[in-house]
Design a protein around this motif. Structure first.
Motif, PDB file in Angstrom:
ATOM      1  N   ARG A  37       4.897 -39.128 -23.534  1.00 49.86           N
ATOM      2  CA  ARG A  37       3.691 -39.209 -22.749  1.00 49.86           C
ATOM      3  C   ARG A  37       3.288 -40.410 -22.395  1.00 49.86           C
ATOM      4  N   THR A  38       3.506 -41.320 -23.333  1.00 48.46           N
ATOM      5  CA  THR A  38       3.036 -42.789 -22.959  1.00 48.46           C
ATOM      6  C   THR A  38       3.837 -43.619 -21.659  1.00 48.46           C
ATOM      7  N   THR A  39       5.345 -43.128 -21.706  1.00 49.58           N
ATOM      8  CA  THR A  39       5.889 -43.531 -20.805  1.00 49.58           C
ATOM      9  C   THR A  39       5.710 -42.846 -19.429  1.00 49.58           C
ATOM     10  N   LEU A  40       5.422 -41.812 -19.319  1.00 53.05           N
ATOM     11  CA  LEU A  40       4.799 -40.916 -18.022  1.00 53.05           C
ATOM     12  C   LEU A  40       3.531 -41.936 -17.516  1.00 53.05           C
ATOM     13  N   TYR A  41       2.339 -42.013 -18.807  1.00 51.75           N
ATOM     14  CA  TYR A  41       1.279 -42.751 -18.511  1.00 51.75           C
ATOM     15  C   TYR A  41       1.561 -43.951 -17.660  1.00 51.75           C
ATOM     16  N   SER A  42       2.449 -44.722 -18.206  1.00 53.60           N
ATOM     17  CA  SER A  42       2.821 -46.039 -17.466  1.00 53.60           C
ATOM     18  C   SER A  42       3.117 -45.806 -16.304  1.00 53.60           C
ATOM     19  N   ILE A  43       4.082 -45.038 -15.795  1.00 58.06           N
ATOM     20  CA  ILE A  43       4.519 -44.798 -14.390  1.00 58.06           C
ATOM     21  C   ILE A  43       3.374 -44.408 -13.641  1.00 58.06           C
ATOM     22  N   VAL A  44       2.354 -43.379 -14.058  1.00 61.44           N
ATOM     23  CA  VAL A  44       1.607 -42.668 -13.319  1.00 61.44           C
ATOM     24  C   VAL A  44       0.438 -43.681 -13.037  1.00 61.44           C
ATOM     25  N   ASN A  45       0.081 -44.550 -14.013  1.00 64.81           N
ATOM     26  CA  ASN A  45      -0.773 -45.656 -13.733  1.00 64.81           C
ATOM     27  C   ASN A  45      -0.151 -47.101 -13.367  1.00 64.81           C
ATOM     28  N   GLU A  46       0.871 -46.958 -13.024  1.00 70.10           N
ATOM     29  CA  GLU A  46       1.587 -48.041 -12.165  1.00 70.10           C
ATOM     30  C   GLU A  46       1.662 -49.264 -13.043  1.00 70.10           C
ATOM     31  N   LYS A  47       1.776 -48.997 -14.431  1.00 72.26           N
ATOM     32  CA  LYS A  47       2.194 -50.134 -15.367  1.00 72.26           C
ATOM     33  C   LYS A  47       3.673 -50.511 -15.203  1.00 72.26           C
ATOM     34  N   SER A  48       4.431 -49.490 -14.943  1.00 72.12           N
ATOM     35  CA  SER A  48       5.967 -49.818 -14.915  1.00 72.12           C
ATOM     36  C   SER A  48       6.433 -48.823 -13.860  1.00 72.12           C
ATOM     37  N   LEU A  49       7.586 -49.396 -13.643  1.00 69.92           N
ATOM     38  CA  LEU A  49       8.627 -48.212 -12.552  1.00 69.92           C
ATOM     39  C   LEU A  49       9.550 -47.538 -13.500  1.00 69.92           C
ATOM     40  N   PRO A  50       9.898 -46.326 -13.026  1.00 72.90           N
ATOM     41  CA  PRO A  50      10.722 -45.870 -13.938  1.00 72.90           C
ATOM     42  C   PRO A  50      12.258 -46.079 -13.955  1.00 72.90           C
ATOM     43  N   SER A  51      13.040 -45.946 -14.392  1.00 69.16           N
ATOM     44  CA  SER A  51      14.559 -46.070 -14.119  1.00 69.16           C
ATOM     45  C   SER A  51      14.810 -44.914 -13.004  1.00 69.16           C
ATOM     46  N   PHE A  52      15.863 -45.015 -12.625  1.00 67.99           N
ATOM     47  CA  PHE A  52      16.497 -44.431 -11.239  1.00 67.99           C
ATOM     48  C   PHE A  52      16.637 -42.658 -12.031  1.00 67.99           C
ATOM     49  N   ALA A  55      13.047 -41.306 -12.268  1.00 68.06           N
ATOM     50  CA  ALA A  55      12.422 -41.203 -10.964  1.00 68.06           C
ATOM     51  C   ALA A  55      13.247 -39.811 -10.245  1.00 68.06           C
ATOM     52  N   TYR A  56      14.248 -39.881 -10.372  1.00 70.17           N
ATOM     53  CA  TYR A  56      15.178 -38.781  -9.949  1.00 70.17           C
ATOM     54  C   TYR A  56      14.748 -37.284 -10.541  1.00 70.17           C
ATOM     55  N   SER A  57      14.641 -37.334 -11.887  1.00 70.69           N
ATOM     56  CA  SER A  57      14.178 -36.331 -12.695  1.00 70.69           C
ATOM     57  C   SER A  57      12.729 -35.760 -12.071  1.00 70.69           C
ATOM     58  N   ILE A  58      11.767 -36.794 -12.122  1.00 66.66           N
ATOM     59  CA  ILE A  58      10.406 -36.360 -11.777  1.00 66.66           C
ATOM     60  C   ILE A  58      10.625 -35.775 -10.257  1.00 66.66           C
ATOM     61  N   ALA A  59      11.165 -36.408  -9.297  1.00 65.64           N
ATOM     62  CA  ALA A  59      11.305 -35.827  -7.898  1.00 65.64           C
ATOM     63  C   ALA A  59      11.699 -34.551  -7.973  1.00 65.64           C
ATOM     64  N   GLU A  60      13.017 -34.416  -8.623  1.00 63.99           N
ATOM     65  CA  GLU A  60      13.710 -33.104  -8.599  1.00 63.99           C
ATOM     66  C   GLU A  60      12.823 -32.051  -9.314  1.00 63.99           C
ATOM     67  N   LYS A  61      11.967 -32.296 -10.265  1.00 56.42           N
ATOM     68  CA  LYS A  61      10.981 -31.312 -11.037  1.00 56.42           C
ATOM     69  C   LYS A  61       9.977 -30.922 -10.133  1.00 56.42           C
ATOM     70  N   LEU A  62       9.598 -32.059  -9.285  1.00 57.22           N
ATOM     71  CA  LEU A  62       8.329 -31.744  -8.388  1.00 57.22           C
ATOM     72  C   LEU A  62       8.708 -31.162  -7.188  1.00 57.22           C
ATOM     73  N   GLY A  63      10.051 -31.033  -6.830  1.00 57.94           N
ATOM     74  CA  GLY A  63      10.594 -30.571  -5.462  1.00 57.94           C
ATOM     75  C   GLY A  63      10.454 -31.542  -4.395  1.00 57.94           C
ATOM     76  N   MET A  64      10.400 -32.797  -4.764  1.00 50.69           N
ATOM     77  CA  MET A  64      10.104 -33.652  -3.751  1.00 50.69           C
ATOM     78  C   MET A  64      10.965 -34.854  -3.683  1.00 50.69           C
ATOM     79  N   ARG A  65      11.226 -35.635  -2.592  1.00 55.58           N
ATOM     80  CA  ARG A  65      12.103 -36.988  -2.446  1.00 55.58           C
ATOM     81  C   ARG A  65      11.356 -38.042  -3.328  1.00 55.58           C
TER      82      ARG A  65
END
Length: 85
Positions: A37-52, A55-65
């Motif tokens: 949850r803290t990793t996702l929080y850091s990504i959402v709040n722009e504290k860090s960029l996710p690994s590829f 990022a790919y898993s998030i996009a795939e789960k959301l049905g987005m590019r």
């Protein structure tokens, strides 16, 4: 605040999802992705960029590019362009 030239839209995307599905929880979303949850929080709040992979898993789960979630900031004008003005 964008990090490394990208703006993350996940906060807006998650708010839109929450309006459609009040049961949506970021904690559940992060567990489904296999990240904390803290990793996702850091990504959402722009504290860090996710690994590829993340990022790919998030996009795939959301049905987005990926490009729909992380928007590359425009490069500031070069000195030469400024001098021409």
């Amino acid at each position: 605040m964008p990090i490394k030239g990208y703006t993350c839209r996940l906060r807006v995307i998650f708010a839109e999802i929450k309006l459609k599905d009040p049961e949506f929880k970021q904690e559940t979303f992060s567990k489904e992705l296999g990240i904390s949850r803290t990793t996702l929080y850091s990504i959402v709040n722009e504290k860090s960029l996710p690994s590829f992979d993340v990022a790919y898993s998030i996009a795939e789960k959301l049905g987005m590019r990926i490009e729909e979630i992380w928007i590359k900031e425009l490069v500031q004008e070069t000195k030469k362009e400024k001098d021409l003005q």
